[in-house]
Write an enzyme that holds these catalytic residues in place. Sequence first.
Site, PDB file in Angstrom:
ATOM      1  N   ARG A  49     -14.581  41.471  84.659  1.00 23.98           N
ATOM      2  CA  ARG A  49     -13.408  42.526  84.621  1.00 23.98           C
ATOM      3  C   ARG A  49     -12.103  42.222  85.346  1.00 23.98           C
ATOM      4  O   ARG A  49     -12.330  41.791  86.722  1.00 23.98           O
ATOM      5  CB  ARG A  49     -14.110  43.923  85.031  1.00 23.98           C
TER       6      ARG A  49
ATOM      7  N   GLU B  15      -4.228  43.932  81.735  1.00 22.42           N
ATOM      8  CA  GLU B  15      -4.516  43.181  80.525  1.00 22.42           C
ATOM      9  C   GLU B  15      -4.458  44.179  79.376  1.00 22.42           C
ATOM     10  O   GLU B  15      -3.971  43.562  78.153  1.00 22.42           O
ATOM     11  CB  GLU B  15      -5.747  42.457  80.230  1.00 22.42           C
TER      12      GLU B  15
ATOM     13  N   HIS C 255      -9.136  37.001  77.302  1.00 22.18           N
ATOM     14  CA  HIS C 255     -10.332  37.803  77.214  1.00 22.18           C
ATOM     15  C   HIS C 255     -11.103  37.391  75.761  1.00 22.18           C
ATOM     16  O   HIS C 255     -11.330  38.221  75.017  1.00 22.18           O
ATOM     17  CB  HIS C 255     -10.074  39.338  77.183  1.00 22.18           C
TER      18      HIS C 255
END
Length: 327
Positions: free
Chosen positions: A233, A262, A294
């Site tokens: 994360r 993000e 991601h």
Amino acid sequence: MKVALFSAKKYDQQSFSQWASARLEFSYFDTRLDISSVALAEGHDAVCCFVNDDLSAPVLEALQQQGVRMVALRCAGFNNVDLDAVRTLGIRVARVPAYSPEAVAEHTVAMILCLNRKLHKAYNRVRDDNFALDGLLGFNLHGKTVGLIGTGKIGKATARILLGFGCRLVCHDIEPDTDLQQLGVSYLPLEDLFVQSDIISLHCPLTPQTAHLVNDSSLMLMKDGVMLINTSRGGLVDTKAVIKGLKSRKIGYLGLDVYEQEADLFFRDLSEQLIDDEVFKRLLTFPNVLITGHQAFFTQEALQQICQTTSDNLLAFAENRLTGTEL
């Protein structure tokens, strides 16, 4: 059962069409769920959300007022969910606690290898007919000390891969894994892990206790030239502190599949737009930084597991049964 699926990309629609139960009727919305888009959930029994959807108290209250009683997270992390509001409002939330941990583990090791052997640079050089090796010097992973912060399913899968490279593994977790200990993995206090590791990889959840785990103070403890990898994360890393670490050469290599801001960037094509995030743009200027959007989870096997588990969570809600994935 009608489900509003937010942050829906083409691959989400294909996956849920292929692997979710036919008893579920999905409405796909490309937009993120937040207070401005929550009205799209009107007329649905549940919402299906991803990592950057906003499930704060105001959004959850709006969902309840529209009759939504179920939130199905198609991810493992739930740092974007206000759990106190969930309990107060009586909304059921379930997640996908495990989906192909090997997918993220393999991406982690891919980032380590790419940064170490400078594969991203070599690829571009060869395409320009430049076959010189200057500036591409790497190091052997064999014998290096790798620190893994978090040894849940993903951390454990990463450890097994790195053991195959002949790395020395030191780990930190609130619950040491006995299987890894039997394989020779050591568990250390966090400060000792920072001091000893040549490579540090983050595999822990984002909680108030782990937020900005990598910061000015922790970076001071690390070896000069340390490699830092984050596929967990974005909020685990203080990005401004990391930029200072890159400038001072404390950080020799940085691999990020996640970024703390993000939500306004990842999972979208912004190639025709100006990006206003100056911190992110500064990261991109360093030649020893590798960023992916991601995508560590993004394998066929993982998507299938996510869809099937999410489908079962939604059906369990409809049938008033538990699955063990509830928050």
